[in-house]
Scaffold this active site. Structure first.
Site, PDB file in Angstrom:
ATOM      1  N   LYS A 110      -2.233   9.335   7.134  1.00  0.00           N
ATOM      2  CA  LYS A 110      -3.274   8.301   7.165  1.00  0.00           C
ATOM      3  C   LYS A 110      -2.614   6.962   7.343  1.00  0.00           C
ATOM      4  O   LYS A 110      -1.528   6.705   6.811  1.00  0.00           O
ATOM      5  CB  LYS A 110      -4.099   8.290   5.865  1.00  0.00           C
ATOM      6  CG  LYS A 110      -5.100   7.120   5.795  1.00  0.00           C
ATOM      7  CD  LYS A 110      -5.835   7.053   4.478  1.00  0.00           C
ATOM      8  CE  LYS A 110      -6.748   5.824   4.463  1.00  0.00           C
ATOM      9  NZ  LYS A 110      -7.522   5.695   3.203  1.00  0.00           N
ATOM     10  N   GLU A 135     -13.224  -3.544  -4.737  1.00  0.00           N
ATOM     11  CA  GLU A 135     -12.281  -2.509  -5.160  1.00  0.00           C
ATOM     12  C   GLU A 135     -11.367  -2.959  -6.290  1.00  0.00           C
ATOM     13  O   GLU A 135     -10.480  -3.798  -6.104  1.00  0.00           O
ATOM     14  CB  GLU A 135     -11.434  -2.033  -3.979  1.00  0.00           C
ATOM     15  CG  GLU A 135     -10.543  -0.855  -4.327  1.00  0.00           C
ATOM     16  CD  GLU A 135      -9.999  -0.139  -3.109  1.00  0.00           C
ATOM     17  OE1 GLU A 135      -9.322   0.879  -3.277  1.00  0.00           O
ATOM     18  OE2 GLU A 135     -10.264  -0.604  -1.972  1.00  0.00           O
TER      19      GLU A 135
END
Length: 407
Positions: A154, A209
């Site tokens: 990723k 976040e």
């Protein structure tokens, strides 16, 4: 770790009062945990990557010896190990309860009301994408090919928008707009100016976040990965939520992030609770897959900043494996991220504090604002979809700047 600091006095200010008191150069941070407004500089905190928590602890001890009551370290740290930081022990700190509820001003919009804040900084904007959208899409294709070839699993690729207006951007009004639109967000404004800058620079944003917080011996992290645009249409939003819950691509991307955060916290925590599957969390602009991880540390355990340094950067903003992903980012992204995808927050003498991932943000200087947004690229990623995701994530700051639709 030093002995716990004396209990902080209960907040005596309202959130709106501290927001109104923000001045250029102040440090502002608010979340569901409360509001912190800091002014002046008692001491700068110097320290290299991986050693900033130790430097912060030393600065806090020195501040106590100098007579500073309940000192804290506040500021921001950049994305790369060699990026800058802007950590200080402020001279004055004021606190308030969290935004919203009874702490809000009677005339301001509250969550649940139909009215929305007026966009600030009514500027005719000139917008320059960096890179051009088609170049970004090509970078995503290249990253997908690299993932197919082997080691890279990723990588998060970001792009920037440079906005230039005819008038100076009011950071206070921009910050107020972000807080009013989403009082539950982790809103912040940090002076990140450096010697030689032609004008002061402020990092301002509203991050969804939570990288990590510590309160007593309780540690919490809330990684996000896997996203859909929030439209405001109930039927379309319900469909987006349903898609997120079953999307193999998004679930796999999220699992990479949650697993790494749990693995790192497991090195420090005596107990750790990790939900089996993610929930869907909403912001005014986006839907995200979310896993809330909680743990406990023993006496003399790591400070919130030490935990944040150990976690940073998570796969939510970098990739897997980290070093290869970071090298790929440096090669494929034309702009240095600076403080974007870094961390911002505070820590105190007892080790308590809160640090968030520096996303949904902009660096503002005079008439300019540079915005960043990124998307996680994994096997099966579609370049057009990742481009659309970054456009949606730009929405938080673009709406506040009165420039919605330019991405």
């Amino acid at each position: 770790m030093s002995s716990p600091a004396p209990a902080r006095p209960r907040p005596v200010h309202r959130a709106a009062d501290l927001l109104a008191a923000y001045l250029p150069g102040s440090f502002y941070y608010s979340s569901a945990r409360g509001v912190l407004l800091a002014d002046g500089v008692h001491a700068h905190v110097r320290g290299a990557s991986g050693n900033r928590a130790a430097a912060a602890a030393e600065a806090l001890e020195a501040a106590v010896l100098a007579g500073v009551a309940n000192p804290v370290v506040v500021g921001a740290i950049g994305f790369r190990p060699d990026s800058g930081s802007s950590l200080i022990v402020p001279a004055v700190v004021r606190r308030a309860e969290a935004p919203g509820g009874d702490s809000w001003t009677d005339g301001d919009p509250r969550p649940g009301r139909e009215e929305t804040p007026r966009p600030v900084n009514q500027n005719p904007w000139a917008v320059v994408p960096r890179p051009a959208p088609e170049v970004y899409a090509e970078s995503v294709r290249e990253a997908v090919d690299l993932i197919a070839d082997g080691e890279l699993r990723k990588v998060v690729l970001a792009r920037a928008l440079d906005l230039v207006g005819e008038h100076s951007v009011s950071v206070r009004e921009l910050l107020r707009d972000l807080v009013v639109r989403d009082p539950a967000a982790h809103a912040f404004a940090v002076d990140v100016s450096e010697p030689g800058d032609p004008a002061p620079r402020t990092l301002v944003g509203a991050s969804p976040e939570l990288l990590v917080s510590r309160k007593g011996n309780v540690v919490t992290a809330n990684p996000l990965a896997g996203s859909r645009r929030r439209t405001g249409d109930p039927a379309r939003d319900a469909q987006a939520i349903a898609e997120l819950r079953v999307s193999e691509k998004d679930l796999n991307e999220h699992a990479l992030v949650a697993a790494q955060v749990a693995e790192v916290l497991g090195r420090y925590c005596t107990e750790l609770e990790v939900p089996e599957k993610p929930e869907v969390m909403g912001t005014p602009a986006m839907w995200h897959l979310s896993t809330r991880i909680t743990g406990r540390v023993g006496p003399g355990g790591p400070s919130s900043l030490e935990l944040a340094e150990a976690l940073h950067p998570t796969p939510a903003v970098c990739g897997v494996p980290v070093d290869l992903a970071r090298d790929t980012i440096a090669r494929l992204e034309p702009e240095d991220r600076g403080y974007y995808a870094g961390l911002v927050g505070w820590t105190d003498l007892a080790g308590d504090g809160e640090w968030v991932v520096t996303i949904r943000c902009a660096e503002v200087s005079d008439k300019t604002a540079r915005l960043f947004a990124g998307a996680g690229v994994v096997a099966g990623s579609d370049p057009a979809a990742e481009l659309a995701e970054t456009s949606a994530k730009f929405g938080t700051l673009l709406r506040a700047l009165g420039a919605e639709g330019v991405a």
